[in-house]
Design a protein around this motif. Structure first.
Motif, PDB file in Angstrom:
ATOM      1  N   ILE A   9       0.879  -1.164   0.000  1.00 52.04           N
ATOM      2  CA  ILE A   9       0.000   0.000   0.000  1.00 52.04           C
ATOM      3  C   ILE A   9       0.916   1.213   0.000  1.00 52.04           C
ATOM      4  CG2 ILE A   9      -1.983  -1.082   1.115  1.00 52.04           C
ATOM      5  CD1 ILE A   9      -1.036   0.178   3.743  1.00 52.04           C
ATOM      6  N   GLU A  10       0.482   2.253  -0.647  1.00 54.07           N
ATOM      7  CA  GLU A  10       1.262   3.489  -0.698  1.00 54.07           C
ATOM      8  C   GLU A  10       0.296   4.646  -0.606  1.00 54.07           C
ATOM      9  OE1 GLU A  10       3.165   5.690  -4.302  1.00 54.07           O
ATOM     10  OE2 GLU A  10       4.601   4.187  -3.579  1.00 54.07           O
ATOM     11  N   ARG A  11       0.507   5.492   0.380  1.00 54.70           N
ATOM     12  CA  ARG A  11      -0.363   6.641   0.550  1.00 54.70           C
ATOM     13  C   ARG A  11       0.423   7.820   1.101  1.00 54.70           C
ATOM     14  NH1 ARG A  11      -2.938   4.115  -2.466  1.00 54.70           N
ATOM     15  NH2 ARG A  11      -4.974   3.226  -2.153  1.00 54.70           N
ATOM     16  N   THR A  12      -0.206   8.981   1.106  1.00 53.65           N
ATOM     17  CA  THR A  12       0.434  10.182   1.612  1.00 53.65           C
ATOM     18  C   THR A  12       0.078  10.408   3.074  1.00 53.65           C
ATOM     19  OG1 THR A  12      -1.407  11.519   0.821  1.00 53.65           O
ATOM     20  CG2 THR A  12       0.495  11.270  -0.643  1.00 53.65           C
ATOM     21  N   GLY A  13       0.904  11.165   3.748  1.00 55.45           N
ATOM     22  CA  GLY A  13       0.681  11.505   5.147  1.00 55.45           C
ATOM     23  C   GLY A  13       0.778  13.007   5.334  1.00 55.45           C
ATOM     24  N   SER A  14       0.804  13.416   6.586  1.00 54.10           N
ATOM     25  CA  SER A  14       0.892  14.834   6.920  1.00 54.10           C
ATOM     26  C   SER A  14       2.158  15.088   7.722  1.00 54.10           C
ATOM     27  CB  SER A  14      -0.318  15.263   7.746  1.00 54.10           C
ATOM     28  OG  SER A  14      -1.493  15.105   6.997  1.00 54.10           O
ATOM     29  N   ALA A  15       2.839  16.161   7.392  1.00 56.08           N
ATOM     30  CA  ALA A  15       4.026  16.540   8.154  1.00 56.08           C
ATOM     31  C   ALA A  15       3.602  17.004   9.541  1.00 56.08           C
ATOM     32  CB  ALA A  15       4.772  17.643   7.426  1.00 56.08           C
ATOM     33  N   GLY A  16       4.553  17.010  10.468  1.00 55.89           N
ATOM     34  CA  GLY A  16       4.286  17.539  11.789  1.00 55.89           C
ATOM     35  C   GLY A  16       3.793  16.522  12.803  1.00 55.89           C
ATOM     36  N   THR A  17       3.758  15.265  12.447  1.00 59.59           N
ATOM     37  CA  THR A  17       3.338  14.235  13.391  1.00 59.59           C
ATOM     38  C   THR A  17       4.186  12.998  13.189  1.00 59.59           C
ATOM     39  OG1 THR A  17       1.403  13.164  14.381  1.00 59.59           O
ATOM     40  CG2 THR A  17       1.547  13.133  11.975  1.00 59.59           C
ATOM     41  N   ARG A  18       3.970  11.994  14.004  1.00 61.79           N
ATOM     42  CA  ARG A  18       4.678  10.717  13.889  1.00 61.79           C
ATOM     43  C   ARG A  18       3.623   9.617  13.848  1.00 61.79           C
ATOM     44  NH1 ARG A  18       7.990   8.733  18.902  1.00 61.79           N
ATOM     45  NH2 ARG A  18       5.903   8.135  19.505  1.00 61.79           N
ATOM     46  N   TYR A  19       3.820   8.667  12.970  1.00 60.65           N
ATOM     47  CA  TYR A  19       2.890   7.563  12.819  1.00 60.65           C
ATOM     48  C   TYR A  19       3.532   6.272  13.314  1.00 60.65           C
ATOM     49  CZ  TYR A  19       0.587  10.771   9.605  1.00 60.65           C
ATOM     50  OH  TYR A  19      -0.028  11.867   9.056  1.00 60.65           O
ATOM     51  N   SER A  20       2.737   5.427  13.910  1.00 53.40           N
ATOM     52  CA  SER A  20       3.167   4.079  14.272  1.00 53.40           C
ATOM     53  C   SER A  20       2.518   3.129  13.278  1.00 53.40           C
ATOM     54  CB  SER A  20       2.717   3.756  15.698  1.00 53.40           C
ATOM     55  OG  SER A  20       3.047   2.419  16.008  1.00 53.40           O
ATOM     56  N   VAL A  21       3.336   2.273  12.680  1.00 51.36           N
ATOM     57  CA  VAL A  21       2.851   1.313  11.697  1.00 51.36           C
ATOM     58  C   VAL A  21       3.087  -0.085  12.270  1.00 51.36           C
ATOM     59  CG1 VAL A  21       3.064   0.460   9.336  1.00 51.36           C
ATOM     60  CG2 VAL A  21       3.514   2.875   9.835  1.00 51.36           C
ATOM     61  N   ALA A  22       2.035  -0.876  12.403  1.00 52.78           N
ATOM     62  CA  ALA A  22       2.150  -2.238  12.929  1.00 52.78           C
ATOM     63  C   ALA A  22       1.617  -3.209  11.892  1.00 52.78           C
ATOM     64  CB  ALA A  22       1.371  -2.381  14.232  1.00 52.78           C
ATOM     65  N   VAL A  23       2.400  -4.254  11.621  1.00 52.74           N
ATOM     66  CA  VAL A  23       1.984  -5.325  10.711  1.00 52.74           C
ATOM     67  C   VAL A  23       2.044  -6.610  11.528  1.00 52.74           C
ATOM     68  CG1 VAL A  23       2.430  -6.515   8.528  1.00 52.74           C
ATOM     69  CG2 VAL A  23       2.988  -4.085   8.756  1.00 52.74           C
ATOM     70  N   THR A  24       0.921  -7.309  11.649  1.00 50.46           N
ATOM     71  CA  THR A  24       0.872  -8.523  12.474  1.00 50.46           C
ATOM     72  C   THR A  24       0.281  -9.685  11.691  1.00 50.46           C
ATOM     73  OG1 THR A  24      -1.273  -7.910  13.391  1.00 50.46           O
ATOM     74  CG2 THR A  24       0.663  -7.262  14.653  1.00 50.46           C
ATOM     75  N   GLY A  25       0.714 -10.877  12.062  1.00 50.39           N
ATOM     76  CA  GLY A  25       0.191 -12.113  11.491  1.00 50.39           C
ATOM     77  C   GLY A  25      -0.245 -13.036  12.611  1.00 50.39           C
ATOM     78  N   GLU A  26      -0.426 -14.317  12.279  1.00 47.11           N
ATOM     79  CA  GLU A  26      -0.912 -15.259  13.277  1.00 47.11           C
ATOM     80  C   GLU A  26       0.100 -15.516  14.387  1.00 47.11           C
ATOM     81  OE1 GLU A  26      -2.049 -18.617  10.887  1.00 47.11           O
ATOM     82  OE2 GLU A  26      -4.099 -17.877  10.749  1.00 47.11           O
ATOM     83  N   ARG A  27       1.387 -15.585  14.044  1.00 51.92           N
ATOM     84  CA  ARG A  27       2.401 -15.901  15.053  1.00 51.92           C
ATOM     85  C   ARG A  27       3.579 -14.933  15.025  1.00 51.92           C
ATOM     86  NH1 ARG A  27       4.165 -21.779  13.923  1.00 51.92           N
ATOM     87  NH2 ARG A  27       3.930 -21.109  11.771  1.00 51.92           N
ATOM     88  N   TRP A  28       3.356 -13.709  14.565  1.00 42.64           N
ATOM     89  CA  TRP A  28       4.449 -12.752  14.442  1.00 42.64           C
ATOM     90  C   TRP A  28       3.897 -11.325  14.416  1.00 42.64           C
ATOM     91  CZ3 TRP A  28       3.825  -9.694  10.273  1.00 42.64           C
ATOM     92  CH2 TRP A  28       3.012 -10.184   9.238  1.00 42.64           C
ATOM     93  N   ALA A  29       4.792 -10.367  14.638  1.00 42.93           N
ATOM     94  CA  ALA A  29       4.422  -8.951  14.553  1.00 42.93           C
ATOM     95  C   ALA A  29       5.672  -8.125  14.246  1.00 42.93           C
ATOM     96  CB  ALA A  29       3.807  -8.487  15.861  1.00 42.93           C
ATOM     97  N   THR A  30       5.500  -7.073  13.477  1.00 42.67           N
ATOM     98  CA  THR A  30       6.569  -6.111  13.227  1.00 42.67           C
ATOM     99  C   THR A  30       5.987  -4.714  13.379  1.00 42.67           C
ATOM    100  OG1 THR A  30       6.181  -5.944  10.836  1.00 42.67           O
ATOM    101  CG2 THR A  30       7.737  -7.637  11.574  1.00 42.67           C
ATOM    102  N   GLY A  31       6.853  -3.748  13.490  1.00 39.21           N
ATOM    103  CA  GLY A  31       6.368  -2.386  13.611  1.00 39.21           C
ATOM    104  C   GLY A  31       7.471  -1.390  13.315  1.00 39.21           C
TER     105      GLY A  31
END
Length: 137
Positions: A80-102
């Motif tokens: 996925i590719e999208r735009t964001g807004s300056a001036g803030t911080r985003y947390s991105v979490a990707v999770t599966g059945e037995r794992w997680a990344t962020g």
């Protein structure tokens, strides 16, 4: 009616995560080069489909967007590719059945950010790696 920053961010988060199955190719969206861009890529290098959930939250922990239990087919990479807004911080979490990344994304520091979660399996044990890149063209 006044549009608040939170409303704009929520809209961006929802747009960011709508339709993971619809995916975009790297650089597949037309965008203004001045807009901060987040790309989340999931590379499933296993022989089985992998259900994943992608969540984007703001610094207060408010959910801006989510794709829940979307299935990435075996041996497929999707993004996925999208735009964001300056001036803030985003947390991105990707999770599966037995794992997680962020990862954390700060558009002011890195206006073009890519997060790649790679799924692999060895002897029945999931192997998950996370790579992130600040793209400076």
């Amino acid at each position: 009616m006044t549009t608040t920053r939170r409303t704009v961010l929520r809209s961006m988060g929802a747009a960011c995560l709508v339709g993971l199955a619809g995916c975009t190719s790297p650089g597949g969206t037309d965008r203004n080069s001045d807009e901060p861009t987040l790309t989340v890529r999931i590379s499933n290098q296993t022989d089985t489909p992998a259900p994943v959930t992608v969540r984007v939250t703001d610094p207060d922990g408010d959910l801006l967007g989510e794709v829940a239990a979307e299935t990435v087919p075996a041996n497929v990479s999707t993004a996925i590719e999208r735009t964001g807004s300056a001036g803030t911080r985003y947390s991105v979490a990707v999770t599966g059945e037995r794992w997680a990344t962020g990862a954390l994304w700060t558009p002011d520091a890195c206006p073009d950010y890519t997060v790649v979660t790679t799924l692999d399996e060895r002897d029945g044990t999931p192997s998950v790696t996370l790579d992130s890149t600040c793209n400076t063209s």
